[in-house]
Design a protein around this motif. Sequence first.
Motif, PDB file in Angstrom:
ATOM      1  N   ALA A  32       0.837  -1.209   0.000  1.00  0.00           N
ATOM      2  CA  ALA A  32       0.000   0.000   0.000  1.00  0.00           C
ATOM      3  C   ALA A  32       0.869   1.255   0.000  1.00  0.00           C
ATOM      4  O   ALA A  32       0.586   2.236  -0.705  1.00  0.00           O
ATOM      5  N   ALA A  33       1.942   1.194   0.784  1.00  0.00           N
ATOM      6  CA  ALA A  33       2.839   2.337   0.840  1.00  0.00           C
ATOM      7  C   ALA A  33       3.529   2.547  -0.504  1.00  0.00           C
ATOM      8  O   ALA A  33       3.719   3.680  -0.960  1.00  0.00           O
ATOM      9  N   LEU A  36       1.443   4.510  -2.944  1.00  0.00           N
ATOM     10  CA  LEU A  36       1.384   5.944  -2.639  1.00  0.00           C
ATOM     11  C   LEU A  36       2.724   6.623  -2.932  1.00  0.00           C
ATOM     12  O   LEU A  36       2.772   7.748  -3.446  1.00  0.00           O
ATOM     13  N   LYS A  39       3.099   7.060  -6.612  1.00  0.00           N
ATOM     14  CA  LYS A  39       2.223   8.134  -7.093  1.00  0.00           C
ATOM     15  C   LYS A  39       2.854   9.510  -6.866  1.00  0.00           C
ATOM     16  O   LYS A  39       2.729  10.404  -7.716  1.00  0.00           O
ATOM     17  N   TRP A  40       3.512   9.647  -5.727  1.00  0.00           N
ATOM     18  CA  TRP A  40       4.133  10.944  -5.378  1.00  0.00           C
ATOM     19  C   TRP A  40       5.658  10.827  -5.413  1.00  0.00           C
ATOM     20  O   TRP A  40       6.363  11.335  -4.551  1.00  0.00           O
ATOM     21  N   LEU A  51       2.223  17.627  -2.096  1.00  0.00           N
ATOM     22  CA  LEU A  51       1.291  16.882  -1.259  1.00  0.00           C
ATOM     23  C   LEU A  51       0.482  17.807  -0.358  1.00  0.00           C
ATOM     24  O   LEU A  51      -0.684  17.549  -0.064  1.00  0.00           O
ATOM     25  N   GLU A  60      -4.690  12.768   1.787  1.00  0.00           N
ATOM     26  CA  GLU A  60      -3.640  12.008   1.100  1.00  0.00           C
ATOM     27  C   GLU A  60      -2.268  12.343   1.680  1.00  0.00           C
ATOM     28  O   GLU A  60      -1.396  11.476   1.772  1.00  0.00           O
ATOM     29  N   ARG A  63      -2.008  10.279   4.738  1.00  0.00           N
ATOM     30  CA  ARG A  63      -1.776   8.873   4.401  1.00  0.00           C
ATOM     31  C   ARG A  63      -0.338   8.643   3.962  1.00  0.00           C
ATOM     32  O   ARG A  63       0.263   7.609   4.248  1.00  0.00           O
ATOM     33  N   PHE A  64       0.240   9.652   3.286  1.00  0.00           N
ATOM     34  CA  PHE A  64       1.638   9.493   2.868  1.00  0.00           C
ATOM     35  C   PHE A  64       2.550   9.465   4.095  1.00  0.00           C
ATOM     36  O   PHE A  64       3.508   8.678   4.149  1.00  0.00           O
ATOM     37  N   ALA A  67       2.228   6.161   5.578  1.00  0.00           N
ATOM     38  CA  ALA A  67       2.923   5.176   4.740  1.00  0.00           C
ATOM     39  C   ALA A  67       4.427   5.197   5.024  1.00  0.00           C
ATOM     40  O   ALA A  67       5.071   4.135   5.074  1.00  0.00           O
TER      41      ALA A  67
END
Length: 551
Positions: A32-33, A36, A39-40, A51, A60, A63-64, A67
């Motif tokens: 999952a990490a 993310l 993505k970034w 972000l 988000e 969440r980052f 992560a």
Amino acid sequence: MASPSPRRHALPPPGHHRRTLSSTLVDESVAAAAALVHKWHPDDAPAGGSLFLHGAEEDEARRFLRAAADLHRAMLFFASDVAHGSSHGLVEAQALLQTAMRRLDLELRVLLDDIDSIQSDHAADASRSRNNICAVAEAMMAAGYGKECISTFKTRRRAALTASLRRLLGFSPPVDHLHKITWDQLDARIIPSWLAAATAAFGSLFPAEKDLCDAVFAGDNAAVGEAVFAAVANDQATGLLAVTEAAAARARRAPERLFRVLDVHDALTEALPALLSVFGDGSEVAARAALSVAKVGEAARGALGSLEAAIQKEPSKATAAGGAVHPLTRYVMNYVVFLADYKEGLALLYDYDYDSDSSEQASPSVIHRLVSALLSKLEAKAGCYREAALSYLFLANNTRYVANKVAGSGQLRGVLGDGWAEAQSAKARAHVGVYVRAAWGKVTSLCTQQGGAEPEAVEAAVMESVGMQEQWVAADDETGEALRAAATAAVVPKYRMFYRRHGAAVRLTPGDVTAMIAALFGGPLDLVSQRHQEDPNPYRDPTRSPRQLFT
């Protein structure tokens, strides 16, 4: 023989089961990490925006951060479980964590730059930006990337502080080659900018930077925050203080440079409480500030000492023509009028117990000393005139000028005392009285002489007195009027009695004498013709000046 009983399938050891379950959960969190982080990815930052800024969803960003924390925990998990073949997971988690930290380092740079662009009236935005910076820094520190976080913070905030000071000052401290800058360059550009910005710098910029450091490096990292703030701000603060030391060094005990030095001293002492509050009493900056205050104070006292010595060394024989106000009197009194505006700063410089609501002081102020030195020098100069009358005219003019300067300045009057100017005015009036007796004593003595003096002798004495005073001057119109009024009151009544006793034998009428006195010290010459109409004399030629009438 009985057949063997079937074997039961043994359950896996509890520890192995837990390891398998934990590995699954960790693998899932890493996956999952990874999504993310990809993505970034920091390499896609220009296209992907921020972000925390530019419209990204706030959830988000949170969440980052979680992560990144999950990746750090995963890395620790795999590092403790390498005996069971988890080295691949460790390598993957570590690589992802490094990428995530690169992203957070980039975000930290953006946030640190952005916080200075937020207007002060947008408190909510500023608070949100600060919270984001704290969250990013906390995540980096927790993941073991504190060194990178601190390096980025110091670099960005040092640059931001430098830019803010440049906008405020017009130059960036420390000033290059400050030791080569002349007084004129300091006086024209650097000191005025410093004076305009010092209070804001020490009262706002540095405290704001300290607050940011304290917020980002809080709790167990407080000591780190102190060190970071020192790295960010110390050079800038000592650079500002170096300007004050340059001003002190260039002053060179020159009285004409004193007021700039006093301006610096006032601004520095005003900023000192804020400086000590931000940097701490035991800091390097506090020690440098104490040294700067001492140097500026020494320069100011040196300049004032030079002025006092110059007054005392002024040649007594250098008198003013016609008993006029001496240039030294004008210079010193104009100087102390400006100096009185700095009375509170002077009280600090000389450790006076000055009460702003009272003129009483425990010891004479430096202004008292300067004015006293001037009055003593004026007494010495007065003694150098050959004519006694001119000596007292000089004292009357200069004492009147001194008294008027004090009376016209509320600050100076507050320093010297309300009664001081009045006392000097009384002295000026006394000097006028002595002047009149010295200048006109021979005339009044002949007019009242027992048995009566010869008219020619009296008229000659009048002409001699008028001729002596024709080139003498008064300090101002008010003093001139006082001199003429005093002379008229002392001479004319006695001369009128003399004129009545001798009648036509006397060519000068009382009106003539009055007109002659009235024409002295810049008086109106048209009084001569007025007196001729009031008191005609057949020997009088109205086309001639009072001095020429009987020569």
